[in-house]
Design a protein around this motif. Structure first.
Motif, PDB file in Angstrom:
ATOM      1  N   PRO A  11       0.807  -1.228   0.000  1.00  0.00           N
ATOM      2  CA  PRO A  11       0.000   0.000   0.000  1.00  0.00           C
ATOM      3  C   PRO A  11       0.834   1.269   0.000  1.00  0.00           C
ATOM      4  O   PRO A  11       1.935   1.316   0.544  1.00  0.00           O
ATOM      5  CB  PRO A  11      -0.798  -0.112   1.312  1.00  0.00           C
ATOM      6  CG  PRO A  11       0.072  -0.936   2.206  1.00  0.00           C
ATOM      7  CD  PRO A  11       0.744  -1.929   1.295  1.00  0.00           C
ATOM      8  N   ASP A  34      -5.785   2.325   0.666  1.00  0.00           N
ATOM      9  CA  ASP A  34      -6.090   1.327  -0.362  1.00  0.00           C
ATOM     10  C   ASP A  34      -5.697   1.838  -1.749  1.00  0.00           C
ATOM     11  O   ASP A  34      -6.535   2.039  -2.639  1.00  0.00           O
ATOM     12  CB  ASP A  34      -7.569   0.938  -0.308  1.00  0.00           C
ATOM     13  CG  ASP A  34      -8.522   2.123  -0.404  1.00  0.00           C
ATOM     14  OD1 ASP A  34      -8.086   3.270  -0.146  1.00  0.00           O
ATOM     15  OD2 ASP A  34      -9.699   1.912  -0.730  1.00  0.00           O
ATOM     16  N   TYR A  36      -2.302   0.908  -4.265  1.00  0.00           N
ATOM     17  CA  TYR A  36      -1.221  -0.072  -4.187  1.00  0.00           C
ATOM     18  C   TYR A  36      -0.222  -0.014  -5.342  1.00  0.00           C
ATOM     19  O   TYR A  36      -0.578   0.317  -6.476  1.00  0.00           O
ATOM     20  CB  TYR A  36      -1.804  -1.485  -4.172  1.00  0.00           C
ATOM     21  CG  TYR A  36      -2.719  -1.780  -3.016  1.00  0.00           C
ATOM     22  CD1 TYR A  36      -2.227  -2.265  -1.810  1.00  0.00           C
ATOM     23  CD2 TYR A  36      -4.091  -1.579  -3.129  1.00  0.00           C
ATOM     24  CE1 TYR A  36      -3.075  -2.539  -0.752  1.00  0.00           C
ATOM     25  CE2 TYR A  36      -4.953  -1.849  -2.077  1.00  0.00           C
ATOM     26  CZ  TYR A  36      -4.429  -2.334  -0.886  1.00  0.00           C
ATOM     27  OH  TYR A  36      -5.275  -2.602   0.158  1.00  0.00           O
TER      28      TYR A  36
END
Length: 293
Positions: A11, A34, A36
């Motif tokens: 992340p 969230d 990545y």
């Protein structure tokens, strides 16, 4: 000949919840989101060369350093990176690539490296966010002298603003600001205490209060002209607080996800802050390297 292959995702971050000096070492508290970077490492005995994206030299160097750390000779690699995280914003884009390259190299050799081992290899390449640790973590991003796993965060959302500009993390950390950081220690210590307690008690408001203290203290390090306006907006909607890239440009509003206001706040923010280059909506989550496949 293909010796092994592994793919991981790591992340990015929306700045840091806290940054400062503790026990004479620099530290940050991670703010994983969230968003990545995906890194694949294919190891081969055909060549000792490390191939990969030209714009990711630190990740390629990290693969070589990992092979040396594991005492593996006569091996080369092909590194493939898919990373939409913007660079130079304080969102941990480069850190995610480096951490992913190290972790994937180990896994390609059937060796799962510990978060601390990954961290200490990563900081040899550059100052590194501590997102290799699960949950929220305190990490000495320069020398790896401090590490504390603070726990999993309560459900929280972040509405993040990019008002433009880029900061080179490596160049930023070369300048000696210790006297300035030391002068801010009472505030950053209080901020750290609030975030620790907030995570322990699952209290988004306490986490937000600590993050806001650190963000405001950081105005003496990296001044963000729009921060006061974002704070005013955050207070007007009764948000938990704000977080910033302490060596970057990103600013985020922290929200209690149980209130389910992320989408509405995101829409209001896009309408109100027309001068922002981008406004994004993220979830705060626990860190850690995740193997794919």
């Amino acid at each position: 000949m293909l010796l092994g292959s592994a793919t991981v995702r790591v992340p990015g971050v929306c700045g840091e919840l806290v940054q400062g000096i503790l026990e004479n070492a620099y530290f940050l508290v991670t703010c994983p989101i969230d968003f990545y970077s995906r890194v694949q490492v294919d190891l081969s005995s055909e060549s000792e060369a490390i191939f990969g994206p030209e714009d990711s030299p630190k990740a390629l160097a990290a693969v070589r350093a990992t092979l040396e750390y594991l005492d593996v000779a006569g091996v080369g690699a092909q590194v493939t990176i898919s990373n939409p995280i913007p660079r130079g914003k304080g969102m941990g884009s480069s850190s995610a690539d480096v951490i992913g390259a190290i972790a994937a190299t180990g896994l390609a050799l059937d060796q799962e490296l510990s978060p601390m081992a990954i961290g200490r290899l990563a900081i040899k390449e550059e100052p590194t966010d501590g997102v290799m640790f699960p949950g929220i973590a305190l990490f000495d991003h320069r020398e790896g002298l401090l590490m504390e796993e603070l726990g999993m965060p309560p459900p929280m959302e972040i509405v993040a603003f990019d008002f433009g500009g880029i900061i080179d993390t490596v160049e930023f950390n070369r300048e000696d600001r210790r006297i300035l950081w030391e002068s801010l220690r009472p505030i950053t210590n209080e901020a750290l205490d609030l975030v620790r307690r907030g995570i322990n008690e699952g209290n988004p408001t306490m986490i937000g209060k600590g993050a806001s203290l650190s963000a405001q203290a950081n105005q003496h390090i990296v001044h963000k002209p729009q921060l006061s306006s974002v704070i005013n907006f955050a207070e007007s909607i009764n948000a938990a607080g704000v977080t910033v890239g302490h060596s970057g440009t990103i600013i985020g509003i922290l929200l209690d996800a149980k209130e389910r206001r992320g989408k509405s706040v995101f829409k209001k923010a896009k309408s109100l802050f027309c001068d922002a280059e981008s406004v994004e909506h993220f979830r705060l989550l626990g860190g850690g390297v995740h193997k794919i496949g």
